[in-house]
Design a protein around this motif. Structure first.
Motif, PDB file in Angstrom:
ATOM      1  N   GLU A  63       0.599  -0.997   0.020  1.00  0.00           N
ATOM      2  CA  GLU A  63       0.173  -0.022  -0.032  1.00  0.00           C
ATOM      3  C   GLU A  63       1.108   1.445   0.660  1.00  0.00           C
ATOM      4  OE1 GLU A  63      -2.938  -0.557   2.969  1.00  0.00           O
ATOM      5  OE2 GLU A  63      -4.367   1.694   2.687  1.00  0.00           O
ATOM      6  N   SER A  64       1.762   1.297   0.687  1.00  0.00           N
ATOM      7  CA  SER A  64       2.774   2.309   1.025  1.00  0.00           C
ATOM      8  C   SER A  64       3.835   2.955  -0.466  1.00  0.00           C
ATOM      9  CB  SER A  64       3.464   2.092   2.078  1.00  0.00           C
ATOM     10  OG  SER A  64       4.813   1.302   2.137  1.00  0.00           O
ATOM     11  N   ALA A  65       3.876   1.263  -1.039  1.00  0.00           N
ATOM     12  CA  ALA A  65       4.923   1.469  -2.585  1.00  0.00           C
ATOM     13  C   ALA A  65       3.502   2.407  -3.616  1.00  0.00           C
ATOM     14  CB  ALA A  65       4.612   0.581  -2.665  1.00  0.00           C
ATOM     15  N   THR A  66       2.402   2.030  -3.057  1.00  0.00           N
ATOM     16  CA  THR A  66       1.614   2.608  -4.136  1.00  0.00           C
ATOM     17  C   THR A  66       0.827   4.051  -3.876  1.00  0.00           C
ATOM     18  OG1 THR A  66       0.091   1.060  -3.900  1.00  0.00           O
ATOM     19  CG2 THR A  66       1.382   0.106  -5.444  1.00  0.00           C
ATOM     20  N   SER A  67       0.847   4.402  -3.117  1.00  0.00           N
ATOM     21  CA  SER A  67      -0.092   5.234  -2.517  1.00  0.00           C
ATOM     22  C   SER A  67       0.259   6.572  -3.162  1.00  0.00           C
ATOM     23  CB  SER A  67       0.202   5.095  -0.659  1.00  0.00           C
ATOM     24  OG  SER A  67       1.385   6.140   0.020  1.00  0.00           O
ATOM     25  N   GLY A  68       1.589   7.008  -3.332  1.00  0.00           N
ATOM     26  CA  GLY A  68       1.854   8.169  -3.695  1.00  0.00           C
ATOM     27  C   GLY A  68       1.820   9.701  -2.545  1.00  0.00           C
ATOM     28  N   ILE A  69       2.152   9.147  -1.124  1.00  0.00           N
ATOM     29  CA  ILE A  69       3.148   9.620  -0.480  1.00  0.00           C
ATOM     30  C   ILE A  69       4.157   9.674  -0.010  1.00  0.00           C
ATOM     31  CG2 ILE A  69       0.278   9.954   0.293  1.00  0.00           C
ATOM     32  CD1 ILE A  69       1.606   8.173   2.994  1.00  0.00           C
ATOM     33  N   THR A  70       4.494  10.414   0.546  1.00  0.00           N
ATOM     34  CA  THR A  70       6.316  10.627   1.331  1.00  0.00           C
ATOM     35  C   THR A  70       6.153  10.704   2.676  1.00  0.00           C
ATOM     36  OG1 THR A  70       8.443  11.122   1.300  1.00  0.00           O
ATOM     37  CG2 THR A  70       6.172  12.424   1.047  1.00  0.00           C
ATOM     38  N   TRP A  71       6.832   9.789   2.875  1.00  0.00           N
ATOM     39  CA  TRP A  71       7.521   9.506   4.590  1.00  0.00           C
ATOM     40  C   TRP A  71       8.594   9.829   5.003  1.00  0.00           C
ATOM     41  CZ3 TRP A  71       5.371   5.743   1.074  1.00  0.00           C
ATOM     42  CH2 TRP A  71       6.456   4.488   1.362  1.00  0.00           C
ATOM     43  N   ALA A  72       8.887   9.830   6.692  1.00  0.00           N
ATOM     44  CA  ALA A  72      10.732  10.034   6.389  1.00  0.00           C
ATOM     45  C   ALA A  72      10.554   9.612   8.542  1.00  0.00           C
ATOM     46  CB  ALA A  72      10.772  11.114   6.502  1.00  0.00           C
ATOM     47  N   GLY A  73      11.754   9.167   8.812  1.00  0.00           N
ATOM     48  CA  GLY A  73      11.608   8.355  10.048  1.00  0.00           C
ATOM     49  C   GLY A  73      12.881   7.695   9.744  1.00  0.00           C
ATOM     50  N   ARG A  74      13.345   6.614  11.067  1.00  0.00           N
ATOM     51  CA  ARG A  74      12.460   6.570  12.337  1.00  0.00           C
ATOM     52  C   ARG A  74      13.421   7.594  12.965  1.00  0.00           C
ATOM     53  NH1 ARG A  74      10.813   0.615  12.883  1.00  0.00           N
ATOM     54  NH2 ARG A  74      13.025  -0.583  12.618  1.00  0.00           N
ATOM     55  N   ASP A  75      12.644   7.963  14.348  1.00  0.00           N
ATOM     56  CA  ASP A  75      14.169   7.707  15.601  1.00  0.00           C
ATOM     57  C   ASP A  75      14.107   8.597  16.074  1.00  0.00           C
ATOM     58  OD1 ASP A  75      14.284   6.874  18.092  1.00  0.00           O
ATOM     59  OD2 ASP A  75      15.276   5.372  18.031  1.00  0.00           O
ATOM     60  N   GLY A  76      13.866   9.811  16.042  1.00  0.00           N
ATOM     61  CA  GLY A  76      14.199  10.733  16.149  1.00  0.00           C
ATOM     62  C   GLY A  76      16.613  11.328  16.804  1.00  0.00           C
ATOM     63  N   LYS A  77      16.679  12.023  16.360  1.00  0.00           N
ATOM     64  CA  LYS A  77      18.078  11.960  17.033  1.00  0.00           C
ATOM     65  C   LYS A  77      18.491  12.776  17.440  1.00  0.00           C
ATOM     66  CE  LYS A  77      21.149  11.987  13.721  1.00  0.00           C
ATOM     67  NZ  LYS A  77      21.747  11.455  12.698  1.00  0.00           N
ATOM     68  N   THR A  78      18.037  12.906  19.330  1.00  0.00           N
ATOM     69  CA  THR A  78      18.271  14.081  19.823  1.00  0.00           C
ATOM     70  C   THR A  78      18.712  13.751  21.026  1.00  0.00           C
ATOM     71  OG1 THR A  78      16.342  13.383  21.608  1.00  0.00           O
ATOM     72  CG2 THR A  78      15.600  14.246  19.981  1.00  0.00           C
ATOM     73  N   GLY A  79      19.841  12.606  21.138  1.00  0.00           N
ATOM     74  CA  GLY A  79      20.987  13.477  22.318  1.00  0.00           C
ATOM     75  C   GLY A  79      21.874  12.195  22.091  1.00  0.00           C
ATOM     76  N   GLN A  80      22.032  11.494  22.803  1.00  0.00           N
ATOM     77  CA  GLN A  80      22.927  10.156  22.531  1.00  0.00           C
ATOM     78  C   GLN A  80      23.641  10.335  22.106  1.00  0.00           C
ATOM     79  OE1 GLN A  80      22.600   6.419  24.740  1.00  0.00           O
ATOM     80  NE2 GLN A  80      24.404   6.855  25.873  1.00  0.00           N
ATOM     81  N   THR A  81      22.697   9.885  20.801  1.00  0.00           N
ATOM     82  CA  THR A  81      23.135   9.212  18.849  1.00  0.00           C
ATOM     83  C   THR A  81      23.305  10.440  18.684  1.00  0.00           C
ATOM     84  OG1 THR A  81      20.818   8.080  19.644  1.00  0.00           O
ATOM     85  CG2 THR A  81      21.766   7.979  17.066  1.00  0.00           C
TER      86      THR A  81
END
Lengths: 380, 380, 380, 380
Positions: free
Chosen positions: B199-217
């Motif tokens: 479904e995601s491959a044909t959906s025509g939408i875009t997405w981004a992720g994952r796991d915000g890099k906020t501190g130690q990483t």
């Protein structure tokens, strides 16, 4: 790690002379012992960037082709210095014995530095004597080329109206006089003295400096860009350095510490756009020997003014951090000289606290260094 | 800092809907309150990378044009949550009152999440209900476009043979169904579930992720490259994280901690080539509230095997670190969707622990992000 | 914890006046607001040693019976100061409003300190004026007894040949003149000036000081005995202090920092028998506000000369650390005065960096303090 | 420091046998090499509390009179182990050669421990064999007395229904059988097994334990009392331990780590009255060799609920920390046995994480130890 411990094949490359100012200091001793250990395959070349794959075909002098000599006012022989460093944990247990011949050979090429108290020679006489020592070394050892590297203790910032050249500049002038490339790994004046400006500009030699970036400033050059890129507001950056050894004692002189700190603070102002609040202290703590500890405390504001803190504690052995970079620089600057490059080498900012050219993030400096390797390969 | 506190002119841009999964959590509350504060000129946009000069002409939705809604299973109203965060020092003193109207407006757009215990609806029914909530929000508020952002608590790694979709994937499927771009700021599965692949491959939408890099990483992504570039041999990299708040409690579940750690460890293995020795612990320490402390201990070998250590201590407020990045991502991914881009957005690796595409140094990720701004400007 | 938040019953004890030198500073504001909060049962008496069980029957003035006044050169009203401290996270959110009446009452009893620039009054005139202010306070408020407490900013070490008394000694002399016990919570000279020796010896009052032990030195007074008891050889003890607020600015003056450091270093020399290598730096970092950070690095030798290191990082709020100790001392010294004790109070070394009598381990000082409680109970 | 490096006069005291369980481990090797070095005046007795003035006339066995032997399942000779420790910086450069004779002599007295896999002997047979080894050692070497000390790796907590005795208890039973005092320097069960209760109660021997307090717990035993005495409210105490060497590997077993942690957490609960929030992690990090790092993070509330933090970082060499305490304990417990004392020795809580008798502050334990010296002197 792409470094290995297999011994390098006997070098057929023409030998490269490395003339060390401060040739009996901890850094120089580690350079000589370490080059021998790496060439013999006793240790991997950890910390030598020029032994990683991007530098493979850059026609750098093989580690085994380096021949060492230098100036020092100290008379303690290198093998004994090396024993002392091994007892302090700076050199590995057993290494001084394993590379005793190479240490003795280098020691035989060390000439008295100066001026010592009571020395009546003029600056011009000292420069001439130092240059003659270097030329004699190159001739006697039949060296294809040589490079002069300052690894002596930090000298105080010169007063504004001193009639004498700082000692580091006498040696830089001797490199010019003898016609060899020059590296200043210390914060001392060296080639940066106005009195050397004309001669250096027309000398046809190349040089690089200054003040090797080995610890706290290395860290700062990756952390400051992080704050900038994340739009975090660095309010204060404070630091304390504890170090023993010769460097600690030299930097107990406030004037020498001022020279050192100027470079340390430059990276923050250059990267962040303005110097944040906070000071840097350098304390002489003889009990630490050749090891140093640097604590940094960075107070920064996040979203909506939330106050956050990053602290770093760096515990390293200065000589072991400096020595592989000294070997890198000797090889790179010698190669640059061979290619006919002249003047300062801003491409080597990766190595320095107070580089020629713009100071910037370590990442950008590394990119510049990799670009330089392409130039080295191209003019093979 | 190039950010300023002057209030933004009333936005004439078409409004952008930001639908937050976990809309009553600390991060979401800080996002809503912070956007209002920045739009009103009460605070500078510290921590929002998209408010720095390189993003100036990228046609991003103005901060003042954002309209918030979302799902949550919690019923505590946003104004009350904000008061609680201000008492804990996460939001500035007085801010909840100053942006009370905006908090109340967002609260009115929060719909019950799920499934709660006893909920008999099938996955398909839940997805449909969630998508209908989002569509209804967009229609009622007359929004030009919307973006769905997961800022809910970390969910446990799903078992291998679960018949139900993880909750985070139900919401991701709802974004697909409603036809809006999607951002996963958490380590939860979200769009990464095999059942959503077609479904995601044909959906025509875009997405981004994952796991915000906020501190130690975030720190690791600048320190690991430093060791690599300097040819230093990282032997062991150990870490301890102490955190309270909802995140601490969620991560006290070993399965959730495992999900979190997978991303944390990826950066070291990716940058250094192999994972060094050492573990990462995440402890729930309720006494710390929304503040977290991360200690890292990095044992590395220098020249000739000398043993050195770098330690870092990061003390930050997770919500304040996350919120500006959530605002950045909402704007960037919405803009990417508007431009017709589809599928994952590897250009946004700068923001994530476990990015789509290669993980790499923060410096390289920042360069990729700047390159993306040129693409945004070009298709203005 | 044996402290509780139940409000204290309305005090029928005769009121105790607490006259604060520096009555509008952060410490004094926290003292006044905190005493009101504890008396009203809004907060437990965390940090007040005199509210723990061993002090139960010592006839100390109840917290609710304290009446505050004082001198300050600053004119910012206490309620406003309290708001400012709450915004900086020093006082709890909402407390200034909750104790607004008590803050206003104390503010009404603050008299102008001095001398301000241009003040032509002699030392004698100033002492007389200050003493009159205190006497007037006691009379008007119908107080059974009063105690004078110096919580002003640290003043520079006096020059050897100054003709004027240090300001802190003017206030100490005023306490003598007015006939009230005196506490010096700062490193300033206060009662330690030779010009006050005769008068203090015959005054019949008691006093205690100096320099409240709130953070780094508190730690040192438990860590140094540990090394001693374990026969470990402390080679170097280095420290860095970062602090903002008024104290940071005052201590940016090297002379004031010298005064502060004298006390800090005394504990190491006294406990270890000799001062180890190492220095202590105090940096003014305004971005830290009322919070301070102290880093200590202790290099010690173990068996067979093995080199080991302990590092400590203390992050505290100076006002919150000081205020409960100030309340303790006011109560204890007032009680001592009531019992007819005169001269310095070495039993209170637990509270001070630079105590009257021998400096020793915190454990021994605590034992002395407990012994003192028995004396207090006995003469009930 | 009151210790000196002058060689001790040849001992005319009757020799004391020290039988080490784990006689080829790092701690035992450091004990044997260190005793020889101190006896020969090569190193001061840093870390040996029994060599400080309060112990001067307590009739303890002179360091030079100690004769070593023991059990181990490892067959690597002590001189080789010592070389290995010197290469890792645990023993001083050159020491293994200087005390080679003493190391070889001790090595000749080491007997195979057990049971090794496949060993069919019953517990009773093993106890008998171990006791015979000890008795044989005492007889052959003509020793006046002997003490058995467990310095083996930590064993896992025994399961509730194991039919076999834990190995540490086999050795404790052997000490009982052979009639010698016993010290358990590890967290293993040793004498604390119910099956040994009757025999130990009637044996007429004395013993002490358990789990030597060398680092993080030592610190906790001085810091926890500080918070208590100052009425500060410890909210959470979290810790991470990184250690390599044999101990690290042993403690990678969660059951062994649990045994170790039980002792660590006891001190906080005992001193503070209740265990605060927070966990302790023990990680095996082979790259650290015999060095260990312990990070502690203590979140505490001050006056009015202000949140403060103390962090400590302890970097030590476990063997060098343990060895002088092992020598202390061997001498003290042998002397107690000689005096006819029987049963556990609560006076020695100073040395242990999990002492016989009450756990308390280090200061109180030191006072108890000093009181014990008076008892030793009195029965001279």
């Amino acid at each position: 790690m792409s470094t290995s411990t297999s011994p390098q094949p006997p070098s057929t490359a023409p030998a490269l002379g490395v003339w060390l100012i401060g040739a009996r200091g901890s850094v120089a001793t580690t350079v000589v012992a370490g080059a021998a250990a790496v060439a013999a395959g006793l240790h991997p070349a950890t910390g030598m960037v020029t032994e990683t794959p991007p530098f493979a075909d850059c026609s750098l002098a093989p580690v085994g082709s380096l021949v060492f000599g230098g100036h020092d006012t100290n008379s303690c022989p290198l093998p004994k210095r090396a024993e002392h460093l091994a007892a302090g944990g700076v050199l590995p247990y057993g290494l001084p014995a394993a590379v005793g011949a190479e240490l003795a050979a280098a020691d035989a090429e060390i000439r008295p530095g100066g001026p010592l108290p009571g020395d009546a020679r003029s600056d011009e006489e000292l420069i001439g004597a130092f240059a003659a020592d270097i030329t004699d070394f190159v001739r006697r050892r039949g060296l294809a080329r040589a490079v002069v590297v300052n690894v002596a203790s930090t000298e105080p910032l010169p007063g504004p109206d001193s009639e004498r050249l700082p000692v580091s500049s006498l040696y830089a002038a001797a490199a010019l006089r003898a016609g060899h490339p020059y590296v200043n790994f210390t914060p001392s004046t060296g080639m940066h003295h106005p009195a050397l400006a004309d001669e250096s500009a027309t000398s046809g030699i190349t040089w690089a400096g200054r003040d090797g970036k080995t610890g706290q400033t290395l860290l700062r050059s990756v952390l400051a860009p992080m704050f900038l890129q994340r739009a975090l507001d660095v309010r204060a950056w404070s630091g304390a350095n504890l170090l023993g050894g010769g460097d600690g004692a030299a930097l107990a002189d406030p004037a020498a510490a001022a020279a050192k700190n100027a470079g340390k603070e430059r990276v923050l102002a250059d990267v962040l756009g303005a110097a944040p609040q906070g000071e840097v202290h350098i304390d002489d703590v003889p009990a630490l020997g050749d090891w140093k500890t640097a604590w940094d405390h960075i107070a920064f504001d996040g979203f909506l003014g939330s106050r956050m803190v990053l602290q770093t504690i760096w515990q390293g052995c200065d000589s072991a951090l400096a020595a592989p970079l000294v070997l890198d620089l000797a090889r790179l600057v010698a190669r640059a000289g061979e290619m006919g490059l002249t003047g300062p080498r801003p491409e080597l900012g990766f190595y320095f606290k107070d580089p020629d050219g713009e100071s910037s993030s370590l990442g950008e400096q590394f990119t510049q260094l990799l670009a330089f390797t392409e130039q080295l390969r191209a003019t093979r």
